[in-house]
Design a protein around this motif. Structure first.
Motif, PDB file in Angstrom:
ATOM      1  N   ASP A  23     -54.372  23.909  -1.955  1.00 51.91           N
ATOM      2  CA  ASP A  23     -55.385  24.290  -0.989  1.00 51.91           C
ATOM      3  C   ASP A  23     -56.062  25.566  -1.461  1.00 51.91           C
ATOM      4  N   ALA A  24     -57.226  25.856  -0.877  1.00 53.73           N
ATOM      5  CA  ALA A  24     -57.941  27.070  -1.270  1.00 53.73           C
ATOM      6  C   ALA A  24     -57.164  28.304  -0.852  1.00 53.73           C
ATOM      7  N   MET A  25     -57.054  29.264  -1.735  1.00 53.58           N
ATOM      8  CA  MET A  25     -56.408  30.533  -1.444  1.00 53.58           C
ATOM      9  C   MET A  25     -56.992  31.556  -2.398  1.00 53.58           C
ATOM     10  N   GLN A  26     -57.342  32.726  -1.906  1.00 51.33           N
ATOM     11  CA  GLN A  26     -58.031  33.712  -2.725  1.00 51.33           C
ATOM     12  C   GLN A  26     -57.261  35.020  -2.797  1.00 51.33           C
ATOM     13  N   VAL A  27     -57.209  35.601  -3.969  1.00 57.44           N
ATOM     14  CA  VAL A  27     -56.592  36.906  -4.193  1.00 57.44           C
ATOM     15  C   VAL A  27     -57.683  37.891  -4.602  1.00 57.44           C
ATOM     16  N   GLY A  28     -57.757  39.014  -3.923  1.00 61.68           N
ATOM     17  CA  GLY A  28     -58.746  40.033  -4.257  1.00 61.68           C
ATOM     18  C   GLY A  28     -58.112  41.388  -4.435  1.00 61.68           C
ATOM     19  N   ALA A  29     -58.708  42.216  -5.272  1.00 62.01           N
ATOM     20  CA  ALA A  29     -58.172  43.550  -5.548  1.00 62.01           C
ATOM     21  C   ALA A  29     -58.398  44.485  -4.370  1.00 62.01           C
TER      22      ALA A  29
END
Length: 584
Positions: A23-29
């Motif tokens: 599934d869509a999952m996002q990691v951001g700084a």
């Protein structure tokens, strides 16, 4: 001054499964602010960057727009210029019949928010295309065709239309904070993660935050952890994830937990919840659960710099602290310590009521062998409770100007707050679907997570530099007996099995300076950095001198010792020092 982290779990003895979600999952700084952490939000078409404090204690995103008066809205203090809605072809003002947070007034949905420490802002509701993360120094105009949630160049694929507050007036700490605005992440339909899910960008009501502390807060960006939307990523965890329930009866929308007990452990026990020395003395603070959870309970609030409890706990806590610190009195005033003396101070342990059934399901063997659980050795009646460790390198902050450490564990709140300094060194997983909060000690290095997967770091892409912080690992006496991290059935089933996010164990090593990753766009000198020492503590008795750097012409401030400091115009506290927390 950066204090690096050690952990009691050796990587070879804890090898979690390497799972990825379909599934869509996002990691951001995340980046270092004045005591808190912010993230890049790109808004509009073409996109304009706004940097926002990540705040689990509020539920709406807002930042200054073009109608905000430059003088009263902190122009010059913030990282970016105000959002110019007239330059965005996708911008629209929210009509009165569609108000989300505010109420209709003069054909606009007006919002007014006030905070306990005195800050406030006014705004009107607007809607535009947004995404988080990506390269720090330029926007993305399209998706790069990638498929990994770790790829900064893939961030555009997570764009959606969001309702936010276009601020027209701000007061207090909002004027002088480094970040431009605030990103609400509590349990509300207007929260950032909730709007992202409503837009079907993520499928689950889940996100996680990983904080580390860097020695400086620079306008060009200093990486200090990661945020994951839709789940969490276990690849950097140095301990298993253990769970607490969200407490019932807490303040609506907040992530409230029930604190069972408070302990102080001798400094020889190390900085992890699992003692590295079995003989290290552990002292329970002699206070009741009612006192610990006084008011509306204890909330986990990433937008509050410090950790605090009610004043009724102070006497017994200070007694235990003095007992374990060799007679050092507990005080919020600055104190001179060597690095060895700092390490010798007690580690604070907060025992939080655990999700017994779920923790037993995950760890059916001996809870004593699970880092993060209380175990029968600490509490025979509640072995599946969670222990949150706050080492002295987190509750004591060093002021480079004063050359002293300042205590940031307070007893002045009507209700308890587990703030950013207690969250550091952990990947904290907010599972709204199942009303749980997960806790894992973590080595939260966003750079390592991203580059080890073959992608370019968010800061490096624009030509910045990337320096890995120094860390060390110490071994607990019985780490060989640590239980492996299982795969939770209901958190990881079929194609919904999701990995966990980049976490951030702050380097708690109290030896020397660990240098953070900092992006430099164009020319910049070292004088372009503001000290974060002691959440912005600086001597102001002789006043500040303003000056312009030769290379970028940007206004800076320095004290009479010649040290660069955070901007003036902040509040005063204790012995005439300025304090610059982002907000309470």
């Amino acid at each position: 001054r950066q204090l690096s982290s050690s952990t009691a779990v050796v990587e070879s003895q804890f090898d979690p499964p390497r799972r990825r979600s379909l599934d869509a999952m996002q990691v951001g700084a995340l980046y270092q602010g004045y005591g808190t952490h912010y993230i890049d939000l790109w808004v509009g078409t073409p996109a304009q960057r706004q940097t926002l404090i990540v705040d689990t204690g509020s539920g709406f995103t807002a930042f200054p727009c073009s109608e905000c008066d430059a003088k009263t809205c902190g122009d010059g203090f913030h990282i970016d210029t105000f959002f110019d809605e007239q330059q965005s072809s996708s911008y629209e003002k929210v009509a009165c019949q569609d108000c989300q947070r505010g109420s209709c007034s003069h054909d606009s949905c007006k919002v007014s928010i006030h905070y306990a420490e005195g800050s406030s802002w006014n705004a009107f509701e607007a809607r535009d295309r947004v995404y988080i993360g990506g390269p720090h120094d330029h926007d993305l105009v399209s998706d790069n065709g990638g498929s990994s949630d770790l790829d900064p160049g893939h961030a555009f694929a997570f764009s959606f239309n969001m309702v936010f507050g276009c601020q027209t007036a701000i007061t207090g700490l909002f004027k002088t904070q480094l970040a431009d605005g605030i990103m609400g992440m509590d349990d509300a339909k207007t929260a950032f993660w909730s709007q992202m899910r409503a837009a079907k960008i993520i499928s689950d009501k889940k996100f996680s935050l990983c904080f580390t502390r860097q020695p400086i807060a620079d306008k060009e960006g200093t990486e200090a952890g990661a945020m994951t939307l839709g789940g969490y990523d276990d690849r950097l965890h140095s301990s298993p994830m253990v769970y607490t329930n969200r407490a019932s009866g807490g303040r609506a929308g907040f992530y409230t937990v029930h604190v069972r007990k408070l302990y102080l452990r001798h400094g020889s026990g190390g900085e992890s919840s699992k003692s590295s020395n079995k003989s290290a003395q552990l002292v329970a603070v002699n206070v009741s659960e009612d006192q610990l959870n006084r008011g509306n309970g204890v909330i986990v609030d990433s937008g509050t710099t410090d950790t605090s409890f009610s004043s009724g706990i102070a006497k017994e806590f200070k007694k235990a602290f003095e007992q374990l610190s060799g007679g050092l009195a507990y005080s919020q005033k600055g104190v001179t310590l060597t690095e060895d003396e700092l390490r010798a101070l007690p580690t604070v342990l907060i025992q939080i009521a655990g999700d017994d059934a779920y923790n037993k399901k995950l760890y059916p063997k001996d809870p004593n062998k699970v880092n993060g659980l209380a175990g029968a050795d600490v509490d025979p009646e509640h072995p599946y409770d969670v222990l949150l460790a706050i080492p002295p390198s987190h509750y004591m902050e060093y002021s480079d100007t004063k050359k002293k450490y300042v205590n940031r564990f307070y007893f002045d709140s009507s209700s308890g707050v587990i703030g950013a300094n207690a969250m550091m060194g952990h990947d904290i997983y907010f599972n709204v679907d199942d009303k749980r909060i997960g806790w894992a000690e973590s080595d939260c290095d966003y750079h390592e997570l991203v580059t080890s997967a073959g992608f370019v770091d968010s800061l490096v892409e624009g030509g910045g530099t990337s320096i890995k912080p120094e860390t060390t690992t110490t071994t607990a006496d019985d780490d060989d007996d640590q239980e492996d991290h299982p795969t939770p059935d209901d958190d990881c089933s079929d194609i919904k099995c999701r990995g966990i996010t980049a976490a951030a164990v702050i380097g708690f090593l109290a030896v020397g300076l660990a240098v953070g990753r900092t992006c430099r766009r164009g020319k910049s000198s070292s004088s372009g950095q503001y000290h974060v020492a002691g959440t912005g503590d600086v001597e102001l008795s002789s006043g500040l001198e303003s000056y312009n750097t030769e290379d970028d012409g940007e206004l800076r401030y320095r004290d009479d010792a010649g040290d660069d400091v955070a901007p003036e115009g902040t509040g005063y506290k204790d012995d005439a020092t300025a304090v610059i927390p982002e907000m309470a």
